[in-house]
Design a protein around this motif. Structure first.
Motif, PDB file in Angstrom:
ATOM      1  N   ILE A  69     -50.292 -20.604  61.704  1.00  0.00           N
ATOM      2  CA  ILE A  69     -51.551 -20.069  61.166  1.00  0.00           C
ATOM      3  C   ILE A  69     -51.385 -19.773  59.678  1.00  0.00           C
ATOM      4  O   ILE A  69     -50.278 -19.566  59.192  1.00  0.00           O
ATOM      5  CB  ILE A  69     -52.018 -18.800  61.913  1.00  0.00           C
ATOM      6  CG1 ILE A  69     -50.986 -17.672  61.768  1.00  0.00           C
ATOM      7  CG2 ILE A  69     -52.334 -19.106  63.368  1.00  0.00           C
ATOM      8  CD1 ILE A  69     -51.505 -16.308  62.173  1.00  0.00           C
ATOM      9  N   SER A  71     -53.485 -17.668  56.200  1.00  0.00           N
ATOM     10  CA  SER A  71     -54.463 -16.644  55.844  1.00  0.00           C
ATOM     11  C   SER A  71     -55.075 -17.030  54.499  1.00  0.00           C
ATOM     12  O   SER A  71     -54.811 -18.103  53.973  1.00  0.00           O
ATOM     13  CB  SER A  71     -53.777 -15.274  55.757  1.00  0.00           C
ATOM     14  OG  SER A  71     -52.925 -15.208  54.637  1.00  0.00           O
ATOM     15  N   THR A 123     -53.631  -8.704  63.222  1.00  0.00           N
ATOM     16  CA  THR A 123     -54.584  -9.818  63.252  1.00  0.00           C
ATOM     17  C   THR A 123     -53.855 -11.152  63.393  1.00  0.00           C
ATOM     18  O   THR A 123     -54.242 -12.006  64.198  1.00  0.00           O
ATOM     19  CB  THR A 123     -55.451  -9.818  61.976  1.00  0.00           C
ATOM     20  OG1 THR A 123     -56.191  -8.592  61.929  1.00  0.00           O
ATOM     21  CG2 THR A 123     -56.406 -10.993  61.939  1.00  0.00           C
ATOM     22  N   SER A 124     -52.770 -11.331  62.631  1.00  0.00           N
ATOM     23  CA  SER A 124     -51.991 -12.566  62.712  1.00  0.00           C
ATOM     24  C   SER A 124     -51.350 -12.727  64.087  1.00  0.00           C
ATOM     25  O   SER A 124     -51.354 -13.818  64.668  1.00  0.00           O
ATOM     26  CB  SER A 124     -50.908 -12.584  61.632  1.00  0.00           C
ATOM     27  OG  SER A 124     -51.487 -12.589  60.351  1.00  0.00           O
ATOM     28  N   ARG A 127     -53.912 -13.855  66.609  1.00  0.00           N
ATOM     29  CA  ARG A 127     -54.252 -15.278  66.445  1.00  0.00           C
ATOM     30  C   ARG A 127     -53.201 -16.174  67.098  1.00  0.00           C
ATOM     31  O   ARG A 127     -53.472 -17.313  67.439  1.00  0.00           O
ATOM     32  CB  ARG A 127     -54.396 -15.623  64.963  1.00  0.00           C
ATOM     33  CG  ARG A 127     -55.645 -15.030  64.333  1.00  0.00           C
ATOM     34  CD  ARG A 127     -55.751 -15.324  62.850  1.00  0.00           C
ATOM     35  NE  ARG A 127     -55.749 -16.761  62.580  1.00  0.00           N
ATOM     36  CZ  ARG A 127     -55.456 -17.291  61.401  1.00  0.00           C
ATOM     37  NH1 ARG A 127     -55.123 -16.513  60.380  1.00  0.00           N
ATOM     38  NH2 ARG A 127     -55.485 -18.607  61.233  1.00  0.00           N
TER      39      ARG A 127
END
Length: 194
Positions: A69, A71, A123-124, A127
């Motif tokens: 992921i 950001s 949040t990471s 995900r």
């Protein structure tokens, strides 16, 4: 006896890495070949071919397990790194500072920055299918140990009941207004490979 020993040794080579390769082709090769020398030569080639196939398959499997992921960080594309990576049951979150998507500091003290950072890490993790409760290790970089108490209060607020291992060191960060940076590693329970 020699043929049996050779075949058994070749079989064990093919089972390396925990994955069994199809051995039916070996049985066919042995029954189709006549002299022992020809069998050994063919068997060696077959071992090499299947080993290369197994390596390629294993690499493809690992790649399909890997999830990455990103950001809004301006530094990720500049340096060529990701915000987080999940491989199997392990999740790795890059060093995180209290920065908005344009690289500006959020929070003017270590407590506010640490809260922002941990929420950004959360949040990471989500995900990538993990939670703060899955974090087993953190590394914290402080620009000055004078910020330790404020950082520790915020860290305790989020991780006090989780108690991951932690290393805290003093460093210089990318911008002087960043006081704290945290890296996290998580392991998801019940998904470990045996």
């Amino acid at each position: 006896m020699t043929q049996g020993t050779h075949f058994a040794g070749s079989t064990s080579l093919l089972r390396g890495g925990g994955a069994s390769l199809p051995l039916l082709s070996f049985h066919r090769a042995l029954s189709d070949l006549g002299p022992t020398h020809a069998r050994k030569h063919h068997l060696t080639r077959e071992v090499r071919r299947l080993s290369m196939e197994n390596t390629a398959t294993a690499a493809a499997d690992r790649q399909s397990e890997k999830k990455i992921i990103f950001s809004a960080s301006p530094w990720e594309p500049q340096m060529g790194y990701s915000r987080g990576v999940r491989i199997g049951n392990q999740v790795f979150i890059a060093g995180t500072v209290a920065a908005d998507g344009e690289g500006n500091a959020v929070g003017h003290d270590a407590f506010a920055q640490t809260e922002f950072i941990i929420e950004k890490i959360q949040t990471s993790l989500r995900r990538l299918g993990a939670e703060l409760e899955d974090v087993v290790s953190t590394t914290t970089h402080l620009t000055d140990f004078a910020h330790f108490d404020d950082y520790a209060r915020a860290f305790q607020k989020y991780f006090g009941h989780i108690t991951p291992v932690n290393t805290t060191v003093a460093v210089a960060l990318v911008k002087p207004e960043f006081l704290v940076e945290i890296t996290a590693t998580a392991i998801l329970p019940g998904t470990a490979e045996s």
